[in-house]
Design a protein around this motif. Structure first.
Motif, PDB file in Angstrom:
ATOM      1  N   ASN A 122       0.490  -1.379  -0.131  1.00 40.97           N
ATOM      2  CA  ASN A 122       0.186   0.654  -0.084  1.00 40.97           C
ATOM      3  C   ASN A 122       1.322   1.065  -0.091  1.00 40.97           C
ATOM      4  N   ASN A 123       0.184   2.278  -0.663  1.00 46.65           N
ATOM      5  CA  ASN A 123       0.973   3.379  -0.349  1.00 46.65           C
ATOM      6  C   ASN A 123       0.673   4.452   0.683  1.00 46.65           C
ATOM      7  N   LYS A 124      -0.438   4.117   1.430  1.00 48.31           N
ATOM      8  CA  LYS A 124      -1.136   4.958   2.401  1.00 48.31           C
ATOM      9  C   LYS A 124      -0.252   6.135   3.401  1.00 48.31           C
ATOM     10  N   LYS A 164      -7.027   5.371  -2.531  1.00 42.54           N
ATOM     11  CA  LYS A 164      -6.833   6.120  -1.179  1.00 42.54           C
ATOM     12  C   LYS A 164      -7.880   5.092  -0.274  1.00 42.54           C
ATOM     13  N   ASP A 165      -8.633   4.380  -0.870  1.00 42.81           N
ATOM     14  CA  ASP A 165      -8.976   3.897  -0.074  1.00 42.81           C
ATOM     15  C   ASP A 165      -9.055   2.034   0.390  1.00 42.81           C
ATOM     16  N   TYR A 166      -8.705   1.542   1.588  1.00 39.37           N
ATOM     17  CA  TYR A 166      -7.547   0.598   1.035  1.00 39.37           C
ATOM     18  C   TYR A 166      -8.370  -0.708   1.840  1.00 39.37           C
ATOM     19  N   ASN A 210      -4.891   1.737  -3.508  1.00 37.45           N
ATOM     20  CA  ASN A 210      -3.856   2.887  -4.032  1.00 37.45           C
ATOM     21  C   ASN A 210      -4.044   4.186  -4.436  1.00 37.45           C
TER      22      ASN A 210
END
Length: 328
Positions: free
Chosen positions: A111-113, A186-188, A183
């Motif tokens: 992930n890229n959070k 932006k909802d993981y 990603n």
């Protein structure tokens, strides 16, 4: 014999498994903190007993500290730690947890959070920074794995003789496409792990993470036979009603479902009630313990008052420090 402890950790998740191999898996963590000197909780217990008699067990008000819980049961190391996805209610206290227990393997997602600010948050920025270091720093001592649906590997589902089995953990989700979309949006939730635990004696237990509709569309298209008629389901997203589809329950038909904590008006009780599917919540039972012995699953609760209301023939098991609820 394998044992699963589904801990009462506020509005978050923490499950630990002691496998037949002796390996320990911990899936997510919340409310983990440095163990303090023991205090007297007599007044709290008295208040909780009163509320239980009135029908509100309110165990979410008295969560356990996973570090203290595991330490009291003799745990000093964790073979694998799974971060199902990068939400803070699944890693609350992760820094102190890793400082306390020797962790050998980390399961993570690509992930890229990023989190811009912790102002007003109940969670620790130190925990987030520690997790990011685990995620982004390749010089860590532990082995970090980012696994996708269908992954096969030694120890988690292949034994030392390169045969199927190992610790019985089969990854149903995520897929690379689900992680990529998470990603981008932006909802993981749909990059969450969903894990099928095959106990070695025909029992099937599904850990739902925070999986949402697209994840379950993939699972039912790819693994329908594997998830038909499961024994236990750890409810996705703590059992919250988040406007999602619950048609997957018509395939899984779990003999028992465990719900985490949330306000009752936010829990998807109707999805289970309308299908006649039994469930137990942390708010009722406190910690829920699953002991697999032969072809039987025995379920225990650490809260005596709930256990006595659930089963008039309950008994106390000194090994688990918990009260018997039922067998499935």
């Amino acid at each position: 014999m394998s044992t699963i402890h589904f801990l009462n950790v506020k509005q978050g998740d923490c499950t630990w498994i002691r496998h037949n191999s002796g390996n320990i898996t911990v899936i997510d963590v919340n409310n983990a903190q440095k163990v303090q000197a023991e205090k007297s909780y007599g007044s709290i217990v008295e208040s909780a007993e009163y509320k239980a008699i009135q029908g509100n067990y309110n165990r979410k008000a008295y969560p356990v500290n996973p570090i203290e819980y595991l330490s009291k049961l003799g745990v000093s190391s964790v073979f694998r730690f799974v971060v199902t996805h990068p939400d803070m209610d699944h890693m609350g206290g992760i820094k102190e947890f890793f400082n306390t227990f020797k962790v050998t393997n980390l399961w993570d997602t690509n992930n890229n959070k990023e989190i811009g600010s912790f102002e007003g948050s109940p969670y620790s920025e130190d925990d987030w920074n520690f997790y990011k270091q685990l995620r982004d720093d390749t010089n860590n001592d532990l082995t970090r794995l980012t696994l996708y649906s269908g992954a096969r590997g030694k120890f988690y589902n292949i034994n030392e003789n390169d045969e199927s089995g190992g610790d019985g953990l089969y990854i149903l989700a995520p897929t690379e496409d689900l992680v990529k979309e998470a990603n981008e949006k932006k909802d993981y939730n749909d990059c969450s792990y969903v894990i099928l635990y095959r106990t070695g004696n025909g029992k099937k237990i599904v850990f739902g993470g925070d999986s949402d509709n697209k994840t379950w569309e993939h699972i039912l298209n790819t693994y329908k036979d594997d998830v038909t008629d499961v024994d236990i389901l750890i409810a996705p997203h703590h059992g919250r009603d988040s406007g999602r589809s619950y048609e997957f329950l018509d395939v899984l038909k779990p003999k028992m479902t465990y719900f985490g904590n949330a306000k009752c008006e936010h829990l998807a009780y109707d999805a289970w009630n309308n299908r006649g599917l039994p469930k137990i919540t942390n708010n009722q039972a406190d910690c829920i313990i699953t002991d697999i012995v032969g072809d039987t699953i025995n379920i225990y609760a650490t809260y005596e008052t709930f256990a006595k209301g659930y089963n008039e023939h309950t008994y106390y098991d000194s090994n688990f420090k918990a009260w018997f609820l039922c067998s499935i």
